[in-house]
Design a protein around this motif. Structure first.
Motif, short mmCIF file in Angstrom:
data_model
loop_
_atom_site.label_atom_id
_atom_site.label_comp_id
_atom_site.label_asym_id
_atom_site.label_seq_id
_atom_site.Cartn_x
_atom_site.Cartn_y
_atom_site.Cartn_z
N GLU B 31 0.81 -1.23 0.00
CA GLU B 31 0.00 0.00 0.00
C GLU B 31 0.83 1.26 0.00
O GLU B 31 0.32 2.32 0.26
N GLY B 32 2.12 1.12 -0.29
CA GLY B 32 2.94 2.34 -0.31
C GLY B 32 3.82 2.43 0.91
O GLY B 32 3.68 1.69 1.86
N THR B 33 4.76 3.35 0.86
CA THR B 33 5.74 3.48 1.94
C THR B 33 5.22 4.40 3.04
O THR B 33 4.63 5.45 2.75
N GLU B 34 5.42 3.99 4.25
CA GLU B 34 5.11 4.84 5.40
C GLU B 34 6.39 5.53 5.80
O GLU B 34 7.35 4.89 6.28
N TYR B 35 6.46 6.81 5.57
CA TYR B 35 7.70 7.54 5.85
C TYR B 35 7.80 7.96 7.31
O TYR B 35 6.79 8.13 8.00
N VAL B 36 9.03 8.17 7.72
CA VAL B 36 9.28 8.68 9.08
C VAL B 36 8.80 10.12 9.14
O VAL B 36 9.08 10.91 8.22
N THR B 37 8.07 10.47 10.21
CA THR B 37 7.58 11.84 10.35
C THR B 37 8.28 12.58 11.49
O THR B 37 8.30 13.80 11.52
N LYS B 38 8.86 11.81 12.41
CA LYS B 38 9.52 12.48 13.55
C LYS B 38 10.54 11.54 14.17
O LYS B 38 10.31 10.32 14.24
N ILE B 39 11.66 12.11 14.60
CA ILE B 39 12.65 11.34 15.38
C ILE B 39 12.80 12.04 16.72
O ILE B 39 13.02 13.26 16.77
N GLU B 40 12.67 11.27 17.79
CA GLU B 40 12.77 11.88 19.13
C GLU B 40 13.90 11.23 19.90
O GLU B 40 13.98 10.00 19.97
#
Lengths: 563, 157
Positions: B31-40
């Protein structure tokens, strides 16, 4: 002064000799050490034990290495100490529980106490010898799981050879902890046991509440199951939930965490170190804890042990006998009534009902609720059927393990089976009837619960239950047969519980072998077609049950034949 | 029932759930790539047992972590890269959002020239070995092409 010292040394030597004799005598009863009589058998036993240790270590190593490779517990492909803390705490708790139950029997209710106290040894030595027996038994059990697990952990992490000697040295102290804690806990456990025996209504109330709470908990957990379980897809979330659980567990069980770190050491800087500045302190605390527990046991448990051991059990109970009209029943039903009364009074029937009628159906309900939340393909559906059969078989067959000592438990009264005015078959078969009845009730309930979730049609579902029950009967006759062929009357005449009964060991192995074989055959045959597979498996199970019933009857004829 | 039998049944029970989940599920369409939205960065851990740990704070709006340097007693107080007695080692703990990001790997970006001989950065274990008293700007950057990053400052005083 010199004479006093000499007297003291002689007395100490005598006490140690008496302690050694008492301990060795009881160990011979509890564990099979007959191999020591022959050099060849001793060598074989040692080699077998070493191989067993190596195999268990290898299995643990493979599991830990696989978890490390897959990064199950750490993003940097490592096995954190928190995993060992969880496993060690779980095993330690189980050891304490089982040792407490065993020590209640051994210290306060064992028939051999009266004999041991007449020997030329003080009650303190007798008490200490009983604890030592359990200590050696606990040490032996540590060698069969915990020590191989820690060794495997060391191998996976690449620890130096010093770690293995250090772990072995520490387990000499650690193995004493469950025994000493169990001895202390055995006092309240004894009071609860005696209270339950005296006030039956209280016992039934507590059991009903506990079972109701268990059933409520299962349904609560079922309510928490998400709609779509896919570990691979949701690994990101699942991983952090595992981390949160591990971190929380280590925080709550900080004492066990400190004990685990004492064994495995710490990673400091670029290298790992077994000995840190806390090691000496923690080791001293561990040694002092063992000493303190020994002292507490002598102050608290030993007086109770002496009081219970020197109480003659025949005359203390005030019997309230109500006169009842004698009702004549056929001999067979009279034998069955007697067996059911005995099993009811010693509460073994309660644990049978709990295992087969309550826990097994609940476990299957929970398992199938979890499977229902997975979007399985055809292979997955077949796997769920196979695993359901496997787990039902494991629950049912493990309830038969105690039947491998059903006749031996009569101990010194076993001769009564030969002098009753009845056929041997009727008397011996009557002892199996509780297992037959509750097995049938349990499988009926389980099959009904499984049918709610299963994709099997009504006929296949019924054959599922029939197969399980027939295999259960076959294993039941097989286990009882072992006890007929190799009775252990002498062990049960002196000990109320024999922990190293070879028949129970064989029955345990058969439990796992038969369960896996039946599940494997079912999955293999179901590739042809579900309905046909169940008919074939049921037919095989019927043949096995009839075969084992036949051999059971034949063995009775051979071993109970009057000469 | 014996303890070993109970444990074996329990492990087989759990194993059956894992086995069905790994080998028996239906295939899902991509279903497509889930990209990183945040690094903590959730914290920096000092890997030694002395009482003085890592002190968190801020340096010019950037999360900062400071700890005390323990030298080797030599005149210049500089450790070699292979010195195993060096306890000035910190580990960066982090979390990537969302949890089901297709590629949650990150890389550590820092000035390799100015920090040469002062620190050793181990990306595979997320550890930074300080060879001498100094500070370093570290950027945790996603490798999935989302360009999401977060910067922290670690100082060894």
């Amino acid at each position: 002064m010199a004479e006093k010292t000499l007297k003291y040394k002689r007395s100490l030597r005598q006490s140690l000799s008496a302690l050694k004799t008492l301990t060795v005598m009881q160990i011979k009863e509890k564990m099979d050490v007959s191999y020591l009589r022959s050099v060849k058998k001793t060598i074989f036993h040692v080699v077998y034990t070493v191989l067993e240790f190596a195999v268990i270590t290898a299995i643990c190593f493979v599991l830990l290495w696989a978890a490390k490779l897959l990064g199950v517990f750490s993003l940097v492909h490592d096995i954190p100490v928190s995993v060992m803390v969880v496993v060690f705490t779980f095993m330690f708790t189980l050891s304490v529980v089982f040792t407490t139950i065993g020590l209640v029997q051994s210290l306060y209710l064992s028939k051999d106490n009266l004999v041991l106290l007449t020997l030329p040894a003080t009650p303190s030595l007798v008490f200490l010898s009983k604890l030592l027996v359990y200590y050696f038994y606990e040490l032996k059990r540590s060698f069969m799981f915990l020590i191989p697990l820690f060794f495997a952990f060391g191998l996976v992490k690449g620890y130096s050879i010093g770690f293995y000697f250090w772990a072995l040295f520490l387990f000499v102290f650690i193995s004493a902890l469950p025994v000493l804690l169990g001895a202390l806990l055995s006092m309240p456990a004894l009071y609860v046991y005696q209270l339950f025996r005296k006030v039956k209504i209280l016992q039934y109330t507590v059991i009903t509440i506990a079972l109701s709470a268990g059933i409520w908990l299962i349904y609560y957990v079922i309510g928490l199951i998400p709609n779509d379980i896919n570990l691979v897809e949701t690994w990101g979330t699942t991983y952090w939930q595992i981390q949160d659980f591990l971190n929380g567990f280590v925080e709550i069980f900080s004492i066990m965490a400190a004990l685990t770190r004492l064994i495995v050491g710490k990673t400091i800087g670029l290298s790992y170190q077994i000995f840190t500045k806390d090691t000496a302190l923690h080791l001293a605390i561990l040694a002092l804890t063992v000493v303190a527990l020994v002292v507490l046991n002598f102050l608290l448990s030993k007086p109770l042990f002496y009081k219970m051991a020197s109480k003659p059990f025949e005359y203390t109970k005030k019997m309230k006998i109500k006169a009842k009209k004698n009702v004549k029943v056929p001999v067979f039903f009279s034998a069955i009534k007697k067996e059911w009364l005995i099993r009811w009074r010693d509460n073994s029937i309660v644990s049978l009902i709990a295992q087969l009628v309550i826990i097994m159906p609940m476990a299957i309900e929970l398992l199938n609720s979890i499977y229902a939340a997975m979007n399985t393909a055809y292979l997955g559906t077949q796997m769920t059927v196979g695993f359901n059969l496997l787990i039902v078989m494991l629950f049912m067959l493990s309830a038969n393990i105690s039947l491998a000592s059903i006749y031996s438990r009569d101990g010194a009264s076993s001769y009564l089976n030969k002098v009753q005015p009845s056929t041997y078959f009727q008397l011996l078969f009557s002892k199996l009837t509780p297992n037959m009845v509750f097995g049938l009730i349990g499988i009926a309930i389980t099959t009904a619960m499984y049918a709610n979730h299963s994709s099997l049609d009504a006929v296949s579902g019924t054959l599922f239950g029939v197969t399980a029950y027939l295999v259960y009967l076959a294993h039941m006759f097989w286990s009882a047969e072992m006890d007929i062929m190799n009775p252990q009357y002498e062990q049960y005449a002196t000990f109320s519980q024999q922990t190293n009964n070879p028949n129970e060991g064989k029955s345990t192995i058969l439990t796992f072998v038969i369960s896996f074989l039946v599940a494997f055959i079912t999955i293999f045959l179901s590739l042809e077609g579900a309905r046909l597979a169940w008919i074939k498996v049921s037919a095989l199970a019927l043949v096995l049950a009839v075969l084992k019933l036949t051999t059971y009857i034949l063995k009775i004829k051979v071993f109970y034949k009057e000469k | 029932m014996k303890k070993s039998v109970i444990i074996a049944i329990f492990l087989i029970y759990l194993g059956s759930i894992v086995a069905v989940n790994f080998f028996g599920l239906q295939m899902k369409l991509f279903e497509g790539t889930e990209y990183v939205t945040k690094i903590e960065c959730t914290g920096v851990e000092l890997e030694r047992e002395q009482n003085n740990g890592v002190y968190p704070g801020y340096k010019e709006n950037t999360p900062a972590y400071a700890f005390f340097f323990i030298g080797n007693g030599a005149d210049n107080d500089v450790f070699s890269e292979t010195d195993t007695t060096n306890t000035n080692v910190v580990k960066i703990n982090y979390r990537v959002y969302p949890d089901n990001a297709t590629n949650s790997k990150i890389e550590l970006v820092y000035d390799k020239i100015s920090t040469s001989g002062a620190v050793v950065v181990k990306e595979d274990t997320m550890e930074i070995v300080f060879l001498k008293s100094c500070g370093i700007d570290i950027t945790l950057k996603a490798v999935d092409g989302s360009n999401v990053q977060t910067k922290i400052w670690i100082e060894c005083i």
